[in-house]
Design a protein around this motif. Sequence first.
Motif, short mmCIF file in Angstrom:
data_model
loop_
_atom_site.label_atom_id
_atom_site.label_comp_id
_atom_site.label_asym_id
_atom_site.label_seq_id
_atom_site.Cartn_x
_atom_site.Cartn_y
_atom_site.Cartn_z
N GLY A 77 0.77 -1.11 -0.12
CA GLY A 77 -0.08 -0.22 0.21
C GLY A 77 0.93 1.03 -0.16
N ARG A 78 2.21 0.89 -0.14
CA ARG A 78 3.29 2.15 0.32
C ARG A 78 4.03 2.71 -1.56
N ILE A 79 4.46 3.82 -1.45
CA ILE A 79 5.51 3.69 -2.07
C ILE A 79 6.86 4.58 -1.93
N ASP A 80 8.32 3.18 -2.03
CA ASP A 80 9.14 3.64 -1.90
C ASP A 80 9.71 4.59 -2.79
N LEU A 81 10.61 5.77 -2.40
CA LEU A 81 11.40 6.31 -3.52
C LEU A 81 12.85 6.63 -3.04
N GLY A 82 13.41 6.00 -4.39
CA GLY A 82 15.25 5.93 -4.34
C GLY A 82 15.99 4.53 -3.28
N ILE A 83 15.54 3.98 -3.98
CA ILE A 83 15.39 1.76 -2.68
C ILE A 83 17.42 1.73 -3.35
N GLY A 84 17.57 0.81 -2.29
CA GLY A 84 19.21 0.59 -2.25
C GLY A 84 19.24 -0.23 -1.55
N GLY A 85 20.18 -1.50 -1.71
CA GLY A 85 20.42 -1.91 -0.71
C GLY A 85 21.52 -3.29 -1.10
N GLN A 86 21.53 -4.07 0.63
CA GLN A 86 23.48 -4.62 -0.40
C GLN A 86 22.92 -6.11 0.80
N GLY A 87 23.27 -7.41 0.08
CA GLY A 87 23.23 -8.64 0.21
C GLY A 87 24.13 -9.38 0.04
N ASP A 88 24.51 -10.43 1.45
CA ASP A 88 25.35 -11.50 1.58
C ASP A 88 24.61 -12.73 2.11
N LEU A 89 24.27 -13.69 1.46
CA LEU A 89 23.41 -14.66 1.03
C LEU A 89 24.17 -16.21 0.92
N ALA A 90 24.47 -17.59 1.76
CA ALA A 90 24.91 -18.62 1.52
C ALA A 90 23.46 -19.15 1.55
N ILE A 91 24.21 -19.51 -0.33
CA ILE A 91 22.95 -21.03 -0.66
C ILE A 91 23.22 -21.97 -0.58
N PHE A 92 22.54 -23.04 -0.40
CA PHE A 92 23.46 -24.39 -0.11
C PHE A 92 22.19 -25.47 -0.40
N GLY A 93 22.75 -27.22 -0.21
CA GLY A 93 21.36 -27.88 -0.63
C GLY A 93 21.34 -29.06 -1.12
N PRO A 94 21.10 -30.12 -1.02
CA PRO A 94 21.73 -31.48 -1.78
C PRO A 94 21.28 -31.64 -3.28
N THR A 95 21.61 -32.02 -4.31
CA THR A 95 20.99 -32.52 -5.22
C THR A 95 21.28 -33.89 -5.62
N TYR A 96 20.36 -34.95 -5.39
CA TYR A 96 20.50 -35.96 -6.16
C TYR A 96 20.12 -36.48 -8.52
N THR A 97 21.56 -37.23 -8.48
CA THR A 97 21.52 -37.25 -9.85
C THR A 97 21.29 -38.50 -10.35
N PHE A 98 20.12 -38.54 -11.75
CA PHE A 98 20.14 -39.92 -11.88
C PHE A 98 20.30 -40.73 -12.56
N ALA A 99 19.75 -42.04 -13.51
CA ALA A 99 19.20 -41.89 -15.08
C ALA A 99 18.36 -42.02 -15.79
N VAL A 100 17.55 -41.86 -16.56
CA VAL A 100 16.04 -42.06 -16.43
C VAL A 100 16.06 -42.56 -17.72
N PRO A 101 15.99 -44.21 -17.61
CA PRO A 101 16.12 -44.75 -19.58
C PRO A 101 14.53 -44.60 -20.11
N GLY A 102 13.84 -43.90 -19.33
CA GLY A 102 12.92 -44.52 -20.65
C GLY A 102 12.87 -43.42 -21.90
N LEU A 103 12.84 -42.00 -21.14
CA LEU A 103 14.04 -40.91 -21.84
C LEU A 103 14.52 -40.58 -22.62
N GLY A 104 15.85 -41.61 -21.83
CA GLY A 104 17.31 -41.79 -22.63
C GLY A 104 17.67 -40.62 -21.70
#
Length: 336
Positions: A77-104
């Motif tokens: 419900g408001r309007i901000d004028l002249g915004i600025g920012g600085q961010g420091d983030l840590a992004i993390f997580g697991p991934t599981y990779t696998f073959a999909v034979p039916g699709l090659g």
Amino acid sequence: MKTVKNRKRAALGIAGAIALSAMPQAAFADEGGISFWLPGNFGSLAAVPGTPGWSWATVYYHTEVSSAAGARFPRGGRIDLGIGGQGDLAIFGPTYTFAVPGLGAVGSVSLLGFGGRNNASVAASLTGPLGNTINLSRSEALTDIGDVIPQVTLKWNKGVNNIMVYATGDVPVGAYDPVRLANIGIGHGAMDFGGGYTYFDPHSGNEFSGVVGFTYNFKNPDTQYQSGVDFHFDWGASHFFTPNVQLGLVGYVMQQISDDTGPGATLGGFRSRIAGVGPQVGFMFPVGDMQGYLNIKGYKEFAAENRPEGWNTWVTFAISPAPPAPASAKPIVRKY
């Protein structure tokens, strides 16, 4: 011939690491300068299939942006004028990779999270329909956790050509308050779909990758503001000077293609745009029986419209299964 095979193995390992770092996050655009997609998520070798198994990545992301003092940005419900920012983030997580034979294909499933510190400021704030008071200047800082990001991909390889499709989204469980300037979560759900292509020639060590996607934003339940659909294109180009070292360029373009809507959209469609380009360097190295990957890339932004601009840096460290050794590396057994 050995160098070519090593380059191909390096690409497989690096592709798995890059897939882990390809994570959407809060950036500046849309409502209050916040968008789901973080330009620069995808880069070199994005569409190359990774090695099956579990992987883990940690990404440090730093950004600094600002806009002119007279630039206006809607926030509920408001309007901000002249915004600025600085961010420091840590992004993390697991991934599981696998073959999909039916699709090659080779598939992967990721569940990623992030946390860190966000500093935000406005030069002024005008009273909106919800009765917010005028502030000549205001700044806030917040250290907390962000939203949860699930992601799935399918990838195909045929010679030097690699193709990918992906789907991801935002589960809005992170720190968010509509009256705050600084937030870590975005306050609403989102879905993002797209596809990509990588050309990689192990003989020359050259590669080029491009990924196109579209973000659909759900309505913010706290402000009833709904950001429009975003189009984004991330690209990377690099050369392997050795099987374990790459140098190149990265870039992105993001353009909002439909209008913002809702009672807080007092500035109309408020379609945003940004572009960025910069250098990258990557290193691959063994970590026990796994493979480590370190990538550093940076972007200088330009061509901003209805969005602050600045620069950002990514530092990715990932561990993934080592690619299988070339067939020629196996011992030869002779029968007499």
